[in-house]
Design a protein around this motif. Structure first.
Motif, mmCIF file in Angstrom:
data_model
loop_
_atom_site.group_PDB
_atom_site.id
_atom_site.type_symbol
_atom_site.label_atom_id
_atom_site.label_comp_id
_atom_site.label_asym_id
_atom_site.label_seq_id
_atom_site.Cartn_x
_atom_site.Cartn_y
_atom_site.Cartn_z
ATOM 1 N N ASP A 131 -19.707 -33.487 13.166
ATOM 2 C CA ASP A 131 -18.293 -33.468 12.772
ATOM 3 C C ASP A 131 -18.091 -33.475 11.257
ATOM 4 O O ASP A 131 -17.083 -33.988 10.760
ATOM 5 C CB ASP A 131 -17.528 -34.656 13.387
ATOM 6 N N GLY A 132 -19.043 -32.928 10.516
ATOM 7 C CA GLY A 132 -18.876 -32.841 9.068
ATOM 8 C C GLY A 132 -18.823 -34.169 8.360
ATOM 9 O O GLY A 132 -18.310 -34.266 7.234
ATOM 10 N N CYS A 133 -19.381 -35.219 8.966
ATOM 11 C CA CYS A 133 -19.169 -36.578 8.434
ATOM 12 C C CYS A 133 -19.879 -36.827 7.109
ATOM 13 O O CYS A 133 -19.523 -37.766 6.388
ATOM 14 C CB CYS A 133 -19.581 -37.624 9.458
ATOM 15 N N PHE A 134 -20.879 -36.025 6.772
ATOM 16 C CA PHE A 134 -21.588 -36.237 5.511
ATOM 17 C C PHE A 134 -20.987 -35.433 4.361
ATOM 18 O O PHE A 134 -21.488 -35.485 3.243
ATOM 19 C CB PHE A 134 -23.068 -35.871 5.670
ATOM 20 N N THR A 135 -19.931 -34.697 4.639
ATOM 21 C CA THR A 135 -19.315 -33.906 3.580
ATOM 22 C C THR A 135 -18.571 -34.804 2.600
ATOM 23 O O THR A 135 -18.146 -35.916 2.937
ATOM 24 C CB THR A 135 -18.349 -32.864 4.180
ATOM 25 N N ASN A 136 -18.400 -34.358 1.377
ATOM 26 C CA ASN A 136 -17.719 -35.153 0.361
ATOM 27 C C ASN A 136 -16.241 -35.323 0.691
ATOM 28 O O ASN A 136 -15.618 -34.445 1.289
ATOM 29 C CB ASN A 136 -17.851 -34.496 -1.017
ATOM 30 N N ASP A 137 -15.672 -36.451 0.269
ATOM 31 C CA ASP A 137 -14.267 -36.732 0.534
ATOM 32 C C ASP A 137 -13.348 -35.652 -0.024
ATOM 33 O O ASP A 137 -12.293 -35.371 0.548
ATOM 34 C CB ASP A 137 -13.866 -38.083 -0.067
ATOM 35 N N ASN A 349 -25.518 -30.440 4.661
ATOM 36 C CA ASN A 349 -24.852 -29.245 5.212
ATOM 37 C C ASN A 349 -24.124 -29.569 6.515
ATOM 38 O O ASN A 349 -24.228 -28.839 7.499
ATOM 39 C CB ASN A 349 -25.889 -28.151 5.473
ATOM 40 N N SER A 350 -23.375 -30.663 6.523
ATOM 41 C CA SER A 350 -22.863 -31.167 7.796
ATOM 42 C C SER A 350 -21.660 -30.401 8.352
ATOM 43 O O SER A 350 -21.139 -30.755 9.412
ATOM 44 C CB SER A 350 -22.509 -32.655 7.690
#
Length: 373
Positions: A131-137, A349-350
């Motif tokens: 779910d893209g959880c490691f992407t930057n805020d 690359n989440s």
């Protein structure tokens, strides 16, 4: 006497069960005969609703944005404890809590597992959506209301080189950056069937009606996943330890399974022409499928995996799976390396399409019962 392994495969939703329930059971049976029994099931909370355990569970009981400096220091001290200490009294209380909640989600709260104890199982295999959880805020954008048609249409204003969220203290506020409103303004559709999510995933950003909530969810999910990645065994009481493995789909199962399809293929699978809403959702790499369409597509994939050969080929011969050197001299070490590298890759690359399920498949195909009991 042959060893016996009983495996619980924990998944997030009905789509996962539909696709993987029979496929993994068939594969294990072909490799191990009657030595391995497999059950595929969901994770439930205490209210009886199913879903994503890693997003729901807050490892320290505090939302990411609510932690002040003192609480953050407290968390770090807890997080850095040596949970493998021989002294049981020194064991990390957060880890104990996490394991207990996972056992409850898989068994105690699961109506399909009524009367069945976790002690009956030797291994838990956990399949999750990233779910893209490691992407930057700053890659989480706020979706502006679209007026009277807000149930159908939302506007997202972004700059290609500077993604901004702009929901501050619960109030909408225009981003004051010059040039923000203009040629880079784009429209995205949240159709009525996807209204319950109010979120869109793209390869380089997430757009949401409540961007702050997504940022906090990502924080919860990241911390829980990091801890689960360091979990080799789950304690189920009575000094019973259950082996634990965690694997992922990115950005979610739909994205990986259906991502390579073209509009023409989607129309063929769905048996109808695509609407503009369909195209907008599918354009995101299928990470935003409506429930009805997801069911149809999942049934198609289930039919496609009628045998283990088709199942294996789908996940092993894909450009977006983790690399495994099948000619390695020590396959145990190679699988360990591939597993570790796959997680390091997805943390960077989440939102991209990917999975490390092929590592799990090769672990099964190796035929070593010690992996599972």
């Amino acid at each position: 006497m042959n060893e016996q392994a009983n495996i619980y495969i924990c998944v997030e939703g009905g789509s996962d069960i539909n696709i993987f329930g029979n496929a993994f059971e068939r594969l294990f049976d072909e490799i191990f005969d009657d030595q391995v029994q497999v059950v595929t099931g969901l994770a439930y909370n205490f209210k009886g609703s199913m879903g994503d355990f890693t997003s729901r569970f807050d490892i320290d009981g505090l939302s990411g944005k609510a932690r002040n400096e003192e609480k953050s220091d407290w968390y770090k001290k807890k997080h850095n404890k040596d949970r493998k200490s021989k002294d049981k009294e020194a064991r990390d209380s957060l880890q104990v809590k996490l394991e207990s909640e996972l056992i409850k989600s898989c068994f105690k709260n699961n109506p399909d597992m009524s009367g069945i104890s976790a002690d009956n199982f030797t291994t838990i295999i956990h399949l999750i959506d990233i779910d893209g959880c490691f992407t930057n805020d700053d890659k989480v954008c706020y979706i502006e209301d679209g007026g009277e048609e807000e149930d159908i249409l939302r506007n997202i204003n972004i700059r290609d080189d500077n993604y901004r969220k702009h929901k501050i203290e619960g109030k909408e506020k225009k981003d004051e950056l010059s040039g923000r409103i203009g040629t880079n303004k784009k429209k995205y559709i949240l159709n009525k069937r996807n209204k319950e999510k109010n979120i869109l995933y793209r390869d380089d950003f997430i757009a949401a009606v409540d961007a702050n909530e997504v940022i906090e969810r990502n924080d919860r999910k990241r911390r829980t996943i990091e801890r689960l990645l360091n979990t080799e065994y789950i304690s189920s009481g009575k000094n019973r330890k259950i082996k634990y493995y965690i694997f992922y789909f990115s950005s979610n199962l739909d994205h990986f399974i259906f991502g390579p399809n073209t509009f023409e293929n989607y129309a063929k699978l769905l048996g109808r022409e695509l609407t503009e809403e369909d195209k907008e959702n599918f354009r995101g790499g299928s990470a935003n499928l409506a429930v009805d369409d997801k069911i149809i597509l999942c049934n198609h994939v289930k039919d496609k995996f009628v045998n283990s050969k088709a199942f294996i080929e789908f996940f092993v011969n894909d450009d977006d799976v983790s690399f495994i050197d099948m000619n390695a001299e020590n396959m145990d070490k190679e699988l360990e390396r591939a597993y570790y590298n796959s997680w390091e890759h997805i943390k960077k690359n989440s939102l991209k399409r990917g999975t490390n399920i092929n590592v799990l498949i090769e672990m099964i195909r190796k035929g070593d019962i010690s992996y599972w009991c």
